[in-house]
Design a protein around this motif. Structure first.
Motif, PDB file in Angstrom:
ATOM      1  N   ARG A  93       0.983  -1.173  -0.014  1.00  7.38           N
ATOM      2  CA  ARG A  93       0.008  -0.138  -0.137  1.00  7.38           C
ATOM      3  C   ARG A  93       0.881   1.392  -0.080  1.00  7.38           C
ATOM      4  O   ARG A  93       0.786   2.131  -0.730  1.00  7.38           O
ATOM      5  CB  ARG A  93      -1.094   0.128   1.382  1.00  7.38           C
ATOM      6  CG  ARG A  93      -1.718   1.261   1.328  1.00  7.38           C
ATOM      7  CD  ARG A  93      -2.700   1.267   2.381  1.00  7.38           C
ATOM      8  NE  ARG A  93      -1.933   1.282   3.760  1.00  7.38           N
ATOM      9  CZ  ARG A  93      -2.919   1.183   4.962  1.00  7.38           C
ATOM     10  NH1 ARG A  93      -3.921   1.043   4.894  1.00  7.38           N
ATOM     11  NH2 ARG A  93      -2.175   1.106   5.842  1.00  7.38           N
ATOM     12  N   TYR A  94       2.045   1.153   0.956  1.00  3.83           N
ATOM     13  CA  TYR A  94       2.780   2.309   0.835  1.00  3.83           C
ATOM     14  C   TYR A  94       3.503   2.548  -0.429  1.00  3.83           C
ATOM     15  O   TYR A  94       3.562   3.578  -1.035  1.00  3.83           O
ATOM     16  CB  TYR A  94       3.815   2.238   1.967  1.00  3.83           C
ATOM     17  CG  TYR A  94       4.843   3.079   2.134  1.00  3.83           C
ATOM     18  CD1 TYR A  94       4.806   4.416   2.198  1.00  3.83           C
ATOM     19  CD2 TYR A  94       6.236   2.770   2.143  1.00  3.83           C
ATOM     20  CE1 TYR A  94       5.888   5.251   2.225  1.00  3.83           C
ATOM     21  CE2 TYR A  94       7.468   3.267   2.204  1.00  3.83           C
ATOM     22  CZ  TYR A  94       7.307   4.583   2.279  1.00  3.83           C
ATOM     23  OH  TYR A  94       8.517   5.500   2.235  1.00  3.83           O
ATOM     24  N   ALA A  95       3.863   1.498  -1.142  1.00  3.61           N
ATOM     25  CA  ALA A  95       4.844   1.557  -2.235  1.00  3.61           C
ATOM     26  C   ALA A  95       3.582   2.089  -3.387  1.00  3.61           C
ATOM     27  O   ALA A  95       4.012   2.964  -4.206  1.00  3.61           O
ATOM     28  CB  ALA A  95       5.267   0.294  -2.679  1.00  3.61           C
ATOM     29  N   ARG A  96       2.384   1.766  -3.254  1.00  3.19           N
ATOM     30  CA  ARG A  96       1.603   1.984  -4.416  1.00  3.19           C
ATOM     31  C   ARG A  96       1.059   3.558  -4.288  1.00  3.19           C
ATOM     32  O   ARG A  96       1.158   4.125  -5.201  1.00  3.19           O
ATOM     33  CB  ARG A  96       0.166   1.242  -3.934  1.00  3.19           C
ATOM     34  CG  ARG A  96      -0.887   1.541  -5.405  1.00  3.19           C
ATOM     35  CD  ARG A  96      -0.652   0.492  -6.465  1.00  3.19           C
ATOM     36  NE  ARG A  96      -0.513  -1.006  -6.237  1.00  3.19           N
ATOM     37  CZ  ARG A  96      -1.490  -1.958  -6.523  1.00  3.19           C
ATOM     38  NH1 ARG A  96      -2.535  -1.296  -6.509  1.00  3.19           N
ATOM     39  NH2 ARG A  96      -1.230  -3.047  -6.014  1.00  3.19           N
ATOM     40  N   ALA A  97       0.992   3.924  -3.094  1.00  2.21           N
ATOM     41  CA  ALA A  97       0.953   5.435  -2.689  1.00  2.21           C
ATOM     42  C   ALA A  97       2.036   6.473  -3.306  1.00  2.21           C
ATOM     43  O   ALA A  97       1.910   7.425  -3.637  1.00  2.21           O
ATOM     44  CB  ALA A  97       0.740   5.528  -1.167  1.00  2.21           C
ATOM     45  N   LEU A  98       3.455   5.853  -2.860  1.00  2.00           N
ATOM     46  CA  LEU A  98       4.307   6.443  -3.374  1.00  2.00           C
ATOM     47  C   LEU A  98       4.732   6.560  -4.875  1.00  2.00           C
ATOM     48  O   LEU A  98       4.940   7.779  -5.452  1.00  2.00           O
ATOM     49  CB  LEU A  98       5.675   5.630  -2.824  1.00  2.00           C
ATOM     50  CG  LEU A  98       6.309   6.058  -1.304  1.00  2.00           C
ATOM     51  CD1 LEU A  98       7.560   5.288  -0.957  1.00  2.00           C
ATOM     52  CD2 LEU A  98       6.415   7.486  -1.120  1.00  2.00           C
ATOM     53  N   THR A  99       4.445   5.569  -5.565  1.00  2.00           N
ATOM     54  CA  THR A  99       4.740   5.490  -7.001  1.00  2.00           C
ATOM     55  C   THR A  99       3.330   5.608  -7.736  1.00  2.00           C
ATOM     56  O   THR A  99       3.440   6.146  -9.039  1.00  2.00           O
ATOM     57  CB  THR A  99       5.129   4.068  -7.481  1.00  2.00           C
ATOM     58  OG1 THR A  99       4.219   2.967  -7.127  1.00  2.00           O
ATOM     59  CG2 THR A  99       6.403   3.628  -6.588  1.00  2.00           C
ATOM     60  N   GLN A 100       2.345   5.214  -7.233  1.00  2.00           N
ATOM     61  CA  GLN A 100       0.968   5.326  -7.818  1.00  2.00           C
ATOM     62  C   GLN A 100       0.999   4.442  -9.180  1.00  2.00           C
ATOM     63  O   GLN A 100       0.212   4.705 -10.311  1.00  2.00           O
ATOM     64  CB  GLN A 100       0.567   6.870  -8.504  1.00  2.00           C
ATOM     65  CG  GLN A 100       0.613   7.803  -6.965  1.00  2.00           C
ATOM     66  CD  GLN A 100      -0.536   8.659  -7.092  1.00  2.00           C
ATOM     67  OE1 GLN A 100      -1.679   8.496  -7.437  1.00  2.00           O
ATOM     68  NE2 GLN A 100      -0.301  10.051  -6.480  1.00  2.00           N
TER      69      GLN A 100
END
Lengths: 254, 166
Positions: free
Chosen positions: B17-24
């Protein structure tokens, strides 16, 4: 700027929004917030930011984990690959080795237990003038019945008159795994063929005709069909023997 | 699965989730998480029992993200996709979410990161400080500036043609 003494600081807004205040701090903060419209709006917007972040990204938490994100079983990818490669090589090597071993074993077994006894019997009895057979063709029915009984399989003496050979008779012989039978044929030139029949060994599979010529020049075709192994031997040209063996084979399989 | 592996595996959804929010970008995000995990699996000895495993793992993702030189390009690619998909009809809340997505992307990496770590992942400022390797004071001031910037951006959605020029 209206309330100089209790001006709400940004870090307080963040701490409140992020739930990092204890009960007392929260109560105090909320009291101040009622008098600070700008701070109140910030709190609302920041809370909405957080709430929308969850709306945007929380679904990721429910996504099934890709296999690549699971721990490898005790080994790195490279090691796994190497082990797999080694296993495949070992397996292939083993299969090939086993096949070679098996082929060699089968061939050796065939020579020792089928071809050599057959050719030996051929040599011993082909030149026998007085007693080439135990039971003569005059008792063919008895001969076939007797040999069938001793082998435990229904066998018959093929007819090779079309190839110029007539049945002389047959005899019972000791084989490596029990009884063996020999039928003897003769043509007008006095050339003799022998057909040796025995139960195949347990591991042996059906095989097509194979050709063998021994040190005396005697030629043989041998094969395994059903439960029986056959060797047709003769001191005749290969072509002639081949015709005979085809005839034998066709008669045996009906 | 060892206890160590179980503990890490339990954190993977949040790392994603964190990585998704960072990179989108879902695939870029998963690449990032996988890179992190590959570093983490064998590093049990480097992690001291009793310290914060989650913060430690987030730190690895953070470092991987910083090292990922192409992350910016990937994010831009994804932003283009977001723009293109915007032509359909959306409810007001969806338009707001799209607006947030775009505005997050316009933030600097540092600002986006603290917003995500605090607002989405719920890390304490102390934990964030250890993840981004900065003093707590820096985390707090950066968070204030980041949230205010995001708030301003969201209040003034950028016109389509400006985004396309990126």
């Amino acid at each position: 700027m209206s309330d100089m003494k209790d001006k709400i600081q940004d870090y307080e807004i963040n701490a409140y929004v992020d739930g990092l205040m204890d009960a007392n701090e929260r109560e105090h903060f909320e009291r101040l917030l009622k008098t600070d419209k700008a701070a109140f709006e910030k709190v609302q917007d920041y809370q909405k930011q957080n709430q929308m972040l969850h709306q945007l990204f929380d679904s990721v938490l429910d996504e099934p984990l890709p296999e690549k994100m699971r721990p490898k079983k005790k080994t790195s990818f490279v090691a796994t690959w190497q082990i797999a490669a080694a296993l495949i090589l070992a397996l292939v090597g083993g299969v090939i080795g086993w096949q070679i071993r098996d082929q060699q074993g089968t061939q050796l077994n065939l020579m020792v237990n089928l071809v050599q006894p057959a050719t030996l019997a051929h040599h011993v009895y082909r030149s026998e003038v007085k007693h080439p057979v135990e039971v003569g063709v005059d008792q063919q029915q008895h001969l076939v019945k007797w040999l069938s009984k001793r082998l435990g399989k229904e066998i018959d003496a093929p007819n090779l008159t079309a190839e110029g050979f007539s049945l002389l008779g047959g005899r019972l012989l000791p084989g490596n795994n029990g009884a063996a039978a020999q039928f003897m044929y003769e043509n007008t030139k006095g050339e003799r063929l022998t057909l040796y029949v025995k139960n195949k060994d347990e591991k042996e599979q059906t095989i097509a005709f194979r050709f063998h010529q021994d040190e005396h020049g005697t030629r043989s075709f041998y094969w395994i069909d059903g439960d029986l192994g056959y060797v047709l031997s003769g001191d005749v040209p290969r072509e002639q023997l081949h015709k005979a063996v085809n005839s034998v084979y066709q008669q045996l399989v009906f | 699965m060892s206890n160590w592996e179980k503990q890490i595996t339990a954190e993977v959804p949040r790392l994603r989730r964190y990585a998704r929010a960072l990179t989108q970008n879902p695939s870029a995000a998963d690449d990032l998480v996988q890179e992190c995990l590959e570093r983490a699996w064998g590093k049990q000895t480097q992690w001291q029992t009793g310290t914060n495993l989650r913060a430690w793992l987030f730190t690895i993702v953070h470092n991987c993200f910083i090292n990922e030189t192409r992350a910016r390009n990937r994010a831009d690619e994804y932003l283009d996709q977001v723009k293109q998909s915007e032509t359909g009809s959306y409810s007001d809340s969806n338009i707001e979410l799209l607006n947030l997505q775009q505005c997050l992307q316009r933030l600097s990496q540092e600002h986006r990161e603290v917003i995500v770590l605090a607002g989405l992942e719920g890390l304490s400022y102390q934990e964030i400080a250890s993840v981004i390797d900065a003093p707590v004071g820096t985390v707090m001031s950066r968070l204030s500036r980041a949230r205010e910037e995001l708030r301003t951006l969201m209040a003034h959605p950028i016109p389509d043609n400006v985004v396309k020029l990126k």
